[in-house]
Structure formats: structure tokens, C-alpha cells
Write an enzyme that holds these catalytic residues in place. Structure first.
Site, PDB file in Angstrom:
ATOM      1  N   GLU A 174      33.957  10.073   9.814  1.00 57.90           N
ATOM      2  CA  GLU A 174      34.221  11.433   9.314  1.00 57.90           C
ATOM      3  C   GLU A 174      34.750  11.387   7.884  1.00 57.90           C
ATOM      4  O   GLU A 174      35.805  11.949   7.561  1.00 57.90           O
ATOM      5  CB  GLU A 174      35.165  12.194  10.258  1.00 57.90           C
ATOM      6  CG  GLU A 174      34.539  12.409  11.620  1.00 57.90           C
ATOM      7  CD  GLU A 174      35.228  13.455  12.497  1.00 57.90           C
ATOM      8  OE1 GLU A 174      36.301  13.962  12.141  1.00 57.90           O
ATOM      9  OE2 GLU A 174      34.647  13.768  13.565  1.00 57.90           O
ATOM     10  N   GLU A 296      30.336  10.829  18.546  1.00 55.99           N
ATOM     11  CA  GLU A 296      31.440  11.619  19.130  1.00 55.99           C
ATOM     12  C   GLU A 296      30.849  12.922  19.649  1.00 55.99           C
ATOM     13  O   GLU A 296      30.253  13.683  18.877  1.00 55.99           O
ATOM     14  CB  GLU A 296      32.539  11.903  18.099  1.00 55.99           C
ATOM     15  CG  GLU A 296      33.380  10.687  17.794  1.00 55.99           C
ATOM     16  CD  GLU A 296      34.585  10.979  16.914  1.00 55.99           C
ATOM     17  OE1 GLU A 296      35.146  12.087  17.002  1.00 55.99           O
ATOM     18  OE2 GLU A 296      34.940  10.075  16.129  1.00 55.99           O
TER      19      GLU A 296
HETATM   20  O1  AHR Z   1      38.008  12.402  19.045  1.00 52.74           O
HETATM   21  C1  AHR Z   1      39.077  12.966  18.351  1.00 52.74           C
HETATM   22  C2  AHR Z   1      38.828  13.041  16.853  1.00 52.74           C
HETATM   23  O2  AHR Z   1      37.790  13.926  16.611  1.00 52.74           O
HETATM   24  C3  AHR Z   1      38.375  11.773  16.186  1.00 52.74           C
HETATM   25  O3  AHR Z   1      39.431  10.941  15.838  1.00 52.74           O
HETATM   26  C4  AHR Z   1      37.699  12.269  14.962  1.00 52.74           C
HETATM   27  O4  AHR Z   1      36.705  11.407  14.497  1.00 52.74           O
HETATM   28  C5  AHR Z   1      37.182  13.633  15.369  1.00 52.74           C
HETATM   29  O5  AHR Z   1      37.507  14.611  14.470  1.00 52.74           O
END
Ligand code: AHR
Length: 495
Positions: A174, A296
């Protein structure tokens, strides 16, 4: 009207890569510490510090790949703090997640041991946001170099003679947000620079993954593909299903029927995101060499009342099981481009497959979906066509989501998700192109009598799969009656 699904058993569309069933474990809340790592001296039964109950449960679902150490934590993690004698490891503050002390007891060796115990591929997320090119390059050397070198010698001194094999390597996380708030042009240049020094030692070949877009940020994908495509093997995508707003997301249980529908609608948005990001990737990579990696995904609700807001601990209900089933089907459909996905997160954080409390552990409804669907891992994706009933307050959602695959032993598996909490679904499944004689079927289903049906530490088996007999076989056709809000897997053999 019944929904109708035609499965062409003689037409293979591709392979459902097992890594679509991947997971993610971050140093966040009680995921690593308590959830996985209890330490060798813990009264909780463990194998070299990893709790046995969680380990066994994870082995059962055949975790194929595990992403670590973050998330946002990855871009403030300095791996050298997490190797060597544990009592000498640096204590730091996990500034991103709750400001708690991170004692670095779970580091590189512990993570690689966990992957070995699970028999899964490690996927390491390197630090771009606050790390250096040298630091990341030396991590690869430490892990994978077999000869004599400063990092390989240090690894040996720390107790590991042989290099490990590491394939999946993420260059930042991110970086448009917690990983440095970068513009895509700037990150693309950094990506090119960092990846240059990630060496392939011996026969270890890295699969380099660039940080991809935040949900519908198509410009990010465009810029990355245009400026860095030749240097990457994968590009990631993050998308979370948040029923409300980021400020008020909505509860994990005790939600309204409106929240049921909005959650499912938002979960199905994954299909549009993958379609559009893939279309951009196709322009620069028509051969589909580069993987789109959804590293994710999952539901994100308000934390459980009374828990640390920085720990992201949430319950998990039949609604999450429906989200999981329907989302995994979307990944199957896009398996020509999507070759890995990692649900967030493994234990005690967001859409977890396992929750723990002290020495107690429970399997969530999402766990059971991963268990039922493991038959799809590495199976042939069969061509199928659906004409399904509509549901939702304005008929805006498909009532049923389906996917069919053939495993190496020839068995066909059809998974069916009924998104409707109110009524059952009649589904006519027609199998064409079957070789063999009489069709035999067996099935398992996961459902609940409440829209927020979930497991608790006192009642850990309220929501669990049960044998499914709601089908009739007529030649090469099955008439299936799915329970409301259910995830069902049928196993078919032609005798
Ligand atoms: O999964 C929780 C958070 O969500 C992670 O650390 C991040 O990559 C995303 O914003």
C-alpha cells in the site's frame, strides 16, 4: 423459477491455482502473538512456539501460501531486529497497530518454520516505505543464499545451515497509503530500483510482486504497467468489503437485513474491479505473464465492543461465509489473470478463519468455506454457464453463485452459494460432456438459522458443515434445493 447452471464437463477453461486460497498474517493485534505464536514455554501446547490447535486446523484447509509480515506493518518492519537470540531482539513500538510493544520474537526464522510446518509457500512483503534497497536486498541474501557471504553466514550463526526457498516477494505494501503516500510515478521508479537488487541465488527464482492499486484506482495500475511491467511478475490489488463508511463500518453480528444486502453487493464488486484492472493489464501484457494478486481481501467491520480499536478484532458469521464463497467463485472465474489471493487475516483480525481466546480456539464460518472449497485447489476449472434468479431488495443481486472443477482423481466438484437469507434456491444443474455411466453425488452444506449465526468460545460448533441431501439425480441432471444463506459443495462421480 429455478436457477439453471450448465457445466460442460469436457471443456476445461483453465486451472484454479491453489494460491487463490492463500492467507495473510500481519503483526497486528492478536494475529501473530496469541493467535499463532505463544512461545516454547507457553502452557498452551505448541510446536517450537506455534500453537498446535491452530497449526492442525490450518493444515486441514491446506493453506497454500502465507503473506507476512504485513500489511502496513511491513513498511515499518526491519527484519534484522527479528533474528538472533530472542532475548536479545529489539523491542519496538508497533506504531501502526495499537502502539503496543513488538518484541520481535516472531521473526524470519519463526515465519519460515511456520511455513515449513504448514507445507505452504512463504510470501514476504519487503519494506519500501521506511526501509532501504540494501536492507531488502540483504533479506533475500539472508534467506536464500547458499554460499559464503555476510548474510548467509549470519543465518548459519543463527541456526539455519541450508538456505530456504522463497518464491513470492512483495516490494512494499500500500505504498499509495500507509506505505509512504506515494504517487504511482514515484513508486514505479522505486519499484524498478528495489527489484534490481533482489537477486536470484542458486536455483531460487523470485516472483517479484509490485504494490498494486487500492480498489478502483485504475490510474495506479495504468502507470505501474506502463512504467514497470517488464520488471514484475505480479501486481497486487487490495479491496475490502466494508458495509458502511470507514468511520462507521457496521457490526460483525447483530446487523440489519439491509446490512446483509449491502455487504453482499459490495463483496460482488470484486468482479468489476478485477475485470477493469485486468483489462488495463491486458494492454501491456496480452500474454498474461503478470499475475494479478489480490493479496488483501475480506470483510472489515467495527471492532468487537470493548476490544482495542487498533487490533481489528471482529466476529465472523454466516454472512462472512457467503462473502467468502461468492468471492472465491469470482477468483475462479478470473483465474486466467488472478493467480493468488490472500484473505485478511489468518487469526483474530478482520475476516479470520480462526479466533482464539487464551487456550481456546474456534473455527469461523469462513474457515468452513475454505475447508469445503479446498477440493478446488489446483483443479481444472470447468466451463459453466448460469442463468440465475435475482434477489436483494431491488433484485440487483444474483441469488446463486456457482463454480465447477475437476480434481486430479476425476471427481467433479460443484460449489453453490445461496445469497438469499430469506428463501431457499432451486437450482437445476445440467452436466454435459460427461464420460462414464451413472452419476453419483454426495454433498456438504454450511448454513444457519440466523443471518448473523456465528460460533462462540462457549458454543464453537453452532455453524458448521453438515451432510447435504437436498438433491435428486435425473440422468445427467441434478435438481438441487439449497437452504437459505448457504454454501454447498457437491462431489460428483460418473460410475
Ligand atoms: O489488513 C489490515 C490492513 O489493511 C493492512 O495492514 C493494510 O495493508 C490494509 O490497509
Amino acid at each position: 423459477m429455478a436457477s439453471r447452471i450448465v457445466v460442460n464437463a469436457d471443456r476445461v477453461k483453465g486451472k484454479i491455482h491453489r494460491n487463490l486460497y492463500g492467507h495473510f498474517a500481519e503483526h497486528l493485534g492478536r494475529c501473530i502473538y496469541e493467535g499463532l505464536w505463544v512461545g516454547e514455554d507457553s502452557p498452551i501446547p505448541n510446536t517450537n512456539g506455534i500453537r498446535n490447535d491452530v497449526l492442525e486446523a490450518l493444515k486441514r484447509i491446506k493453506v497454500p501460501v502465507l503473506r507476512w509480515p504485513g500489511g502496513c506493518f511491513a513498511d515499518e518492519y526491519h527484519w534484522k531486529d527479528g533474528v538472533g537470540p530472542r532475548d536479545k531482539r529489539k523491542r519496538m513500538v508497533n506504531t501502526h497497530w495499537g502502539g503496543v510493544i513488538e518484541n520481535n520474537h516472531f521473526g524470519t526464522h519463526e515465519f519460515m518454520m511456520l511455513c515449513e510446518l504448514l507445507g505452504c509457500e512463504p510470501y514476504i512483503s519487503g519494506n519500501v516505505g521506511s526501509g532501504t534497497v540494501q536492507e531488502m536486498s540483504e533479506w533475500v541474501e539472508y534467506l536464500t543464499f547458499g554460499g559464503e557471504s555476510p548474510m548467509a553466514d549470519w543465518r548459519r550463526a543463527n541456526g539455519r545451515e541450508q538456505p530456504w526457498r522463497v518464491k513470492y516477494w512483495g516490494v512494499g505494501n500500500e505504498n499509495w497509503g500507509c506505505g509512504g503516500h506515494m504517487r504511482p510515478e514515484y513508486y514505479a521508479d522505486l519499484y524498478r530500483q528495489f527489484q534490481t537488487y533482489l537477486r536470484n541465488y542458486g536455483d531460487n527464482k523470485l516472483h517479484k510482486i509490485a504494490c498494486g492499486a487500492n480498489s478502483g484506482d485504475y490510474r495506479w495500475t495504468e502507470v505501474l504497467m506502463q512504467q514497470a511491467a517488464p520488471f514484475m511478475d505480479g501486481l497486487s490489488l487490495h479491496y475490502y468489503t466494508v458495509p458502511g463508511t470507514w468511520q462507521k463500518k457496521g457490526p460483525a453480528t447483530g446487523f440489519t437485513t439491509d446490512e446483509w444486502w449491502i455487504t453482499l453487493k459490495k463483496a460482488l464488486h470484486m468482479d468489476e474491479l478485477i475485470t477493469k484492472h485486468s483489462a488495463i493489464m491486458d494492454v501491456y501484457d496480452p500474454e498474461k505473464r503478470i499475475d494479478l494478486i489480490v493479496d488483501e481481501w475480506g470483510t472489515w467491520y467495527d471492532v468487537e465492543p470493548g476490544t482495542n480499536p487498533g487490533f481489528l478484532y471482529q466476529q465472523n458469521s454466516i454472512r462472512d461465509a457467503i462473502v467468502a464463497g461468492a468471492t472465491l467463485h469470482i477468483f475462479h472465474r478470473h483465474s486466467d489473470r488472478v493467480r493468488m489471493a490472500n484473505i485478511a487475516q489468518l487469526v483474530n483480525v478482520l475476516q479470520s478463519v480462526i479466533l482464539t481466546e487464551g487456550e481456546r480456539m474456534l473455527l469461523t464460518p469462513t474457515y468452513h468455506v475454505f475447508d469445503l472449497f479446498k477440493v478446488h485447489q489446483d483443479a481444472e476449472l470447468l466451463d459453466s454457464h448460469e442463468s440465475v434468479e435475482r434477489t436483494g431488495p431491488e433484485g440487483e443481486l444474483p441469488k446463486v453463485s456457482a463454480s465447477a472443477s475437476r480434481a486430479a482423481d476425476g471427481k467433479i466438484h460443484i460449489s453453490l452459494v445461496n445469497l438469499d437469507f430469506e428463501s431457499g434456491a432451486s437450482v437445476e444443474v445440467e452436466l454435459r460432456g460427461l464420460k462414464g455411466g451413472r452419476l453419483e453425488a454426495a454433498g456438504m452444506t454450511l448454513t444457519s438459522d440466523r443471518i448473523d449465526g456465528h460460533n462462540t468460545f462457549d458454543e464453537p460448533e453452532r455453524v458448521k458443515p453438515a451432510p447435504f441431501r437436498g438433491f435428486r439425480i435425473e440422468g445427467a441432471r441434478l435438481d438441487v434445493q439449497l437452504p437459505p444463506m448457504s454454501v454447498t459443495v457437491l462431489e460428483l462421480t460418473a460410475e
